[in-house]
Scaffold this active site. Structure first.
Site, PDB file in Angstrom:
ATOM      1  CB  SER A   1     -33.901   4.652  36.375  1.00 56.10           C
ATOM      2  OG  SER A   1     -35.189   4.655  36.973  1.00 56.10           O
ATOM      3  CE  LYS A   2     -32.808  11.786  40.513  1.00 57.35           C
ATOM      4  NZ  LYS A   2     -33.660  11.829  41.686  1.00 57.35           N
ATOM      5  NE  ARG A   3     -38.196   8.590  35.891  1.00 53.24           N
ATOM      6  CZ  ARG A   3     -38.554   7.921  34.808  1.00 53.24           C
ATOM      7  NH1 ARG A   3     -39.702   7.276  34.771  1.00 53.24           N
ATOM      8  NH2 ARG A   3     -37.770   7.883  33.749  1.00 53.24           N
TER       9      ARG A   3
ATOM     10  N   GLY B   1     -35.285   4.186  42.543  1.00 52.70           N
ATOM     11  CA  GLY B   1     -34.794   4.427  43.897  1.00 52.70           C
ATOM     12  C   GLY B   1     -35.720   5.378  44.647  1.00 52.70           C
ATOM     13  CG  ASP B   2     -35.987   9.432  43.408  1.00 49.35           C
ATOM     14  OD1 ASP B   2     -35.028   9.253  44.186  1.00 49.35           O
ATOM     15  OD2 ASP B   2     -35.958  10.207  42.437  1.00 49.35           O
TER      16      ASP B   2
END
Ligand code: GLU
Length: 518
Positions: free
Chosen positions: A266-268, A270-271
């Site tokens: 998920s994007k999280r 990546g962050d």
């Protein structure tokens, strides 16, 4: 023959930026289409107006363009004969098929309100179950199967809002051959009476993608495995519409997993772990928050595509580097792994490294020159902007870079004197005897005609030996004087590039630094 042509579509919903998993779906569809001389189509599935995000459609188009995954037909890519390719513009088309299903007894009107549905859901939950609208429950609901015809007509004549639901026969088996998973069999008891047409007259995904795949003569439908549970309903719809022989081959792709393999990427993640999950930067239209993309992080599109292709697929060989034409040639559904593919951010960098280092020197020179001009505002005739200077800088830097911008960020000392010194390393490696070394070395350097590495390197090393100093320590301090850092590009290559004046100047600055800081 036109009707036998292989045709695949990428059918994203414009609900946000395209995730790398979505790009992979597009890529595999594109590769298969091209391998068979077929068509690749971009269809925008925007029937869920509540989830529509402005800018998402353009983002999808830009991302495909950047990746070089170019549709032959579709939104943003020129109209083919099946236009329009945006489902919201095809709205009037779908209702007749939902009604056809009602006519043949495979669908029905349902008038249940949101409140009715909520009550049923709560009731089911109180017994620890989740509510399913199906053969077991449909007769307790408000629909054209449970109500007398006169009442149904009344409701319809009074414009009571309704949805159209698929009538799934219980106790049947539905089977199909998935291109990734092989033969898959479902019992219809686990399939609910899916909504086909919503009360706003828009079709759901279930109806819309089938009507469109059929009308657009799609032969293979590649999608994420989150759709696998709905596949039996889709097979039934094809059957009930009489289109079974035209049903595309489905390929359900396994998930992209987090680097630790636990759950969907998920994007999280990546962050948290510092890598992008989107191909391009995305600015959230509401919060203005920017999510970074591969392009802006310095990935080359060819590297991104190559990396993505191998996330869950291999060619059956150990080959890892593939150009797009090679991928088109090598791709097959047979070699897609059934298990989820773990994303490895280090491997992504490795792919970029291979592509960046393989770029022609002239391309690297252009890139470096732009970065240098931007950072230092050197004037046009500065020696550091000449081809001959930059090409040597590129050759020194190339074996160390993973990204184009690394050349400048790693090699800034080739363009300006060090602003700081690695004092920890200096403290460890410096000793007073090295002053004597420079007392001898500097005059020798000053009288050198040639400043070539082949001359300077033996000169420096012989002197260190003659003076009985520790080779490693002296070389480390010399490197720090020249570059500020304890590691970096080849030392004598750097000295050659900087030339006599700059090198001796930097040594003197370094010695001065030692004197004032000791
Ligand atoms: N609109 C669907 C999605 O974004 C497409 C799935 C499909 O390719 O059929 O998941």
């Amino acid at each position: 023959m036109e009707s036998n042509k292989v045709r695949l579509r990428f059918a994203p919903s414009p609900t946000g930026p395209l995730h790398m998993g979505g790009v992979r779906t597009a890529l595999y569809s594109y590769l298969f289409a091209k391998q068979h001389g077929g068509d690749f189509i971009l269809r925008i599935e925007d029937t869920d107006q509540n989830r529509f995000v402005p800018g998402a459609e353009q983002y999808i188009i830009d991302a495909l363009n950047w990746c070089g995954i170019i549709p032959n037909e579709g939104v943003g890519f020129g109209d083919g004969k099946h236009a329009p390719y945006r489902q919201s513009e095809r709205k009037p088309l779908y209702k007749q098929y939902a009604e056809q299903l009602i006519g043949s007894g495979h669908a029905y009107y349902a008038f249940d309100t949101a409140a009715d549905m909520e009550i049923k859901r709560k009731q089911a939950e109180s017994t620890g179950k989740s509510f399913m609208y199906d053969a077991q429950t449909r007769m307790q609901m408000q629909n054209s199967l449970s109500q007398p015809a006169s009442e149904v007509n009344n409701l319809l004549n009074n414009n009571t809002p309704y949805v159209i639901r698929l009538k799934v026969m219980p106790d049947n088996e539905v089977a199909f051959d998935d291109l990734v998973r092989g033969h898959v069999v479902f019992n219809t008891n686990i399939v609910d009476d899916k909504v086909l047409l919503k009360s706003d007259g828009m079709p759901t995904y279930h109806l819309a993608h089938i009507v469109d795949d059929y009308l657009m003569q799609i032969t293979h439908a590649v999608r994420g495995e989150e759709w696998l549970p709905s596949a039996p309903a889709h097979i039934l719809i094809y059957k009930y519409l009489g289109w079974e022989s035209k049903m595309p081959h489905y390929a359900h792709l396994p998930l992209l997993l987090k680097p630790d393999g636990h759950g969907k990427l998920s994007k999280r993640d990546g962050d948290r772990l510092g890598f992008p999950v989107f191909p391009l930067n995305w600015t959230d239209p509401i919060t203005a928050e920017i999510s970074s993309g591969y392009r802006e992080r310095g990935y080359l599109p060819q590297a991104f595509v190559n990396m993505l292709a191998l996330l869950g697929w291999n060619s059956g060989t150990t080959q890892e580097l593939f150009t797009m034409p090679q991928l088109i040639n090598a791709f097959s559904f047979k070699h897609i792994h059934k298990a989820g593919a773990k994303f490895d951010p280090e491997k992504a960098k490795w792919f970029n490294e291979q592509y960046v280092r393989a770029l022609p020197d002239a391309t690297l020179v252009d890139h470096l020159r732009n970065d240098v001009i931007e950072s230092y505002k050197y004037s046009g005739d500065d020696v550091r902007l000449t081809d001959s200077y930059l090409i040597k800088a590129v050759q020194l830097l190339k074996p160390r870079i993973q990204f184009l911008h690394d050349m400048h960020s790693m090699g800034h000392y080739l363009f300006e004197p060090p602003q700081t010194y690695d004092t920890d390393a200096l403290q460890k490696k410096w000793n007073e005897n090295q002053f004597a070394f420079y007392d001898v070395l500097l005059p020798q350097l000053n009288t050198q005609q040639s400043f070539d590495a082949t001359v300077i390197e033996p000169l420096v090393k012989n002197l260190i030996k003659e003076m009985g100093l520790k080779m490693g320590d002296v070389i480390s301090c010399l490197r720090i004087f020249i570059s500020g850092k304890s590691s970096g590009v080849d030392l004598f290559g750097m000295i050659t590039l900087l030339g006599k004046t700059e090198t001796t100047q930097r040594i003197n600055n370094g010695l001065q630094f030692i004197k004032t800081n000791n």
